[in-house]
Design an enzyme around this catalytic site. Structure first.
Site, PDB file in Angstrom:
ATOM      1  N   VAL A  61     -31.572 -64.309  91.181  1.00  0.00           N
ATOM      2  CA  VAL A  61     -31.978 -62.992  90.695  1.00  0.00           C
ATOM      3  C   VAL A  61     -31.167 -62.594  89.463  1.00  0.00           C
ATOM      4  O   VAL A  61     -29.988 -62.921  89.339  1.00  0.00           O
ATOM      5  CB  VAL A  61     -31.826 -61.924  91.817  1.00  0.00           C
ATOM      6  N   CYS A  62     -31.836 -61.890  88.537  1.00  0.00           N
ATOM      7  CA  CYS A  62     -31.173 -61.228  87.411  1.00  0.00           C
ATOM      8  C   CYS A  62     -31.785 -59.829  87.314  1.00  0.00           C
ATOM      9  O   CYS A  62     -32.299 -59.311  88.297  1.00  0.00           O
ATOM     10  CB  CYS A  62     -31.322 -62.030  86.116  1.00  0.00           C
ATOM     11  N   ARG A  63     -31.769 -59.211  86.167  1.00  0.00           N
ATOM     12  CA  ARG A  63     -32.324 -57.865  86.059  1.00  0.00           C
ATOM     13  C   ARG A  63     -33.841 -57.863  86.179  1.00  0.00           C
ATOM     14  O   ARG A  63     -34.413 -57.095  86.922  1.00  0.00           O
ATOM     15  CB  ARG A  63     -31.899 -57.195  84.750  1.00  0.00           C
TER      16      ARG A  63
END
Length: 111
Positions: A61-63
């Site tokens: 996950v990232c933004r």
């Protein structure tokens, strides 16, 4: 960008026992992250591959899904077949009402 053919999972469908790998920068992590996530900034992934499980369900996950998509592609190219990208990233995680924790004493939020 190879994001279109990568395995993905929606925030609502992340298994409770998944290894959630957060590849955002330290300030993003401190502002708000999934409570059980593991922080490993994207640029440190190549040097810290041994920390990423090869035998468990890994959700990266990232933004918003761009950086994590790159990490999923990188891991797949290096033999991981148990990784998926969190579709929409932490923005979708928060929008789906999934829990957030912060490290900076402020209310948790996605930046």
């Amino acid at each position: 960008m190879f994001a279109s053919n990568l395995p993905t999972v929606t925030a609502a469908d992340v298994p409770a026992d998944a290894y959630l790998l957060d590849v955002r920068e330290a300030d993003e992590w401190a502002a708000g992250h999934a409570p059980d996530a593991h922080h490993l900034p994207m640029m440190e992934v190549p040097a810290r591959l041994a920390e990423i499980p090869a035998d468990a369900d890994v959700v990266v996950v990232c933004r918003s899904g761009g950086r994590s998509g790159q990490v999923v592609g990188y891991l797949m190219n290096n033999g991981w077949d148990n990784v998926r990208n969190l579709d929409g990233g932490m923005r979708q995680w928060a929008a789906a009402g999934r829990p957030l924790a912060s490290e900076n004493g402020h209310p948790a939020r996605v930046i």
